[in-house]
Design a protein around this motif. Structure first.
Motif, PDB file in Angstrom:
ATOM      1  N   GLY A  72      55.029   9.818  67.014  1.00  0.00           N
ATOM      2  CA  GLY A  72      54.282   9.745  68.273  1.00  0.00           C
ATOM      3  C   GLY A  72      53.612   8.400  68.465  1.00  0.00           C
ATOM      4  N   ALA A 118      54.548  14.863  68.751  1.00  0.00           N
ATOM      5  CA  ALA A 118      53.892  14.334  69.946  1.00  0.00           C
ATOM      6  C   ALA A 118      54.883  13.511  70.778  1.00  0.00           C
ATOM      7  N   GLN A 122      58.642  14.112  72.365  1.00  0.00           N
ATOM      8  CA  GLN A 122      58.959  13.745  73.750  1.00  0.00           C
ATOM      9  C   GLN A 122      60.207  12.869  73.801  1.00  0.00           C
ATOM     10  N   VAL A 140      54.282  19.179  69.036  1.00  0.00           N
ATOM     11  CA  VAL A 140      53.473  18.401  69.987  1.00  0.00           C
ATOM     12  C   VAL A 140      52.027  18.632  69.553  1.00  0.00           C
ATOM     13  N   GLY A 142      49.163  16.810  69.350  1.00  0.00           N
ATOM     14  CA  GLY A 142      47.966  16.112  69.797  1.00  0.00           C
ATOM     15  C   GLY A 142      46.741  17.002  69.835  1.00  0.00           C
ATOM     16  N   CYS A 149      48.861  17.174  74.546  1.00  0.00           N
ATOM     17  CA  CYS A 149      50.059  16.328  74.717  1.00  0.00           C
ATOM     18  C   CYS A 149      50.609  16.478  76.138  1.00  0.00           C
ATOM     19  N   PRO A 152      54.060  14.350  76.689  1.00  0.00           N
ATOM     20  CA  PRO A 152      55.150  15.026  75.976  1.00  0.00           C
ATOM     21  C   PRO A 152      55.517  16.374  76.566  1.00  0.00           C
TER      22      PRO A 152
END
Length: 268
Positions: A72, A118, A122, A140, A142, A149, A152
């Motif tokens: 990420g 993250a 994506q 994901v 975050g 996120c 993403p």
């Protein structure tokens, strides 16, 4: 193998290798788990811009060095500039890279090993196709550091059902490669030792097809997805009619009727 833009030319952060119509871009920040720093995003954007105008490339493979695909955004770099304008520009820059992948006229295959978290997840979701090793994991995550996120989620919810995506987004939990394949985030999950061969086979299958038809098809698929059903059919019918007027389509039909291998022309 040539280097793309990087802050340290002795340690290029993005590599490119071209062979038999396939361009392989390799994220090369192994010690940082290939985090998407500003320099990495700039290097990716520069290469994607070049690829968009390169008729010799029929397929792109997005790979990574080290133990992970991509962790990420670079959190240390992000934390160093706590300004709203900086963050807005950073996430817009990342979004442009993701959209540039889908805007390329040729298919892009993500070759995934290790973690893709993250913005790394994506990145996988933004590619047209994805093949991962059984050991790969996706999240994901975050939310685990207090950051939903959001960007993403755009790619994630366009790949997998909304309830599954939302659970990933609000829990930050990982899914394994087989689950990612079952849910539609990736196409195939294979043994680690089979990953390169599986990616090469898929890329070769694409390169063997008409480049003109592939270009028509990729652009059409993403555009019609945003349309109402009747508009999508009207648009698709026009694209197909224009495609069949191309020399490649005429050659392909003739080759089928004559029971021979077609000879494709260069991209339009």
């Amino acid at each position: 193998m040539s280097a793309a833009n990087g802050t340290d030319t002795s340690q290029p952060i993005l590599l490119r290798e071209d062979k038999a119509g396939i361009a392989t871009l390799t994220l090369n920040r192994p010690q940082q788990f290939n985090a998407l720093s500003e320099a990495m995003l700039d290097a990716l954007q520069a290469q994607l811009d070049r690829l968009a105008a390169d008729d010799s490339v029929r397929c792109v493979v997005l790979a990574a060095s080290g133990r992970a695909f991509c962790a990420g955004h670079d959190l240390r770099e992000m934390r160093a500039t706590p300004q709203l304008g900086y963050y807005q520009e950073l996430f817009q820059r990342c979004s442009r890279v993701m959209q540039a992948i889908q805007a390329l006229p040729m298919p892009v295959i993500a070759r995934v090993h290790g973690i893709a978290t993250a913005a790394g997840c994506q990145l996988v979701g933004s590619c047209d196709l994805a093949v991962a090793s059984h050991a790969a994991r996706f999240a994901v995550s975050g939310i685990n550091v207090g950051l939903f996120c959001a960007t993403p989620s755009v790619a994630l919810t366009r790949n997998i059902p909304i309830k599954r995506a939302f659970e990933m987004l609000v829990t930050g939990k990982f899914i394994d490669a087989q689950t990612a394949a079952d849910w539609g985030l990736i196409n195939h999950a294979v043994a680690e030792e089979e990953l390169d061969a599986a990616v090469a086979t898929l890329a070769a299958q694409i390169v063997a097809k008409s480049p003109v038809s592939i270009r028509y098809g990729k652009a059409m698929v993403y555009r019609q997805k945003q349309m109402a059903l009747s508009d999508a059919y009207e648009y698709a019918a026009d694209v197909m009619a224009r495609n069949i007027m191309e020399d490649d389509a005429m050659e392909g039909i003739d080759a089928f009727l004559e029971k021979r291998t077609p000879k494709w022309g260069p991209p339009a």
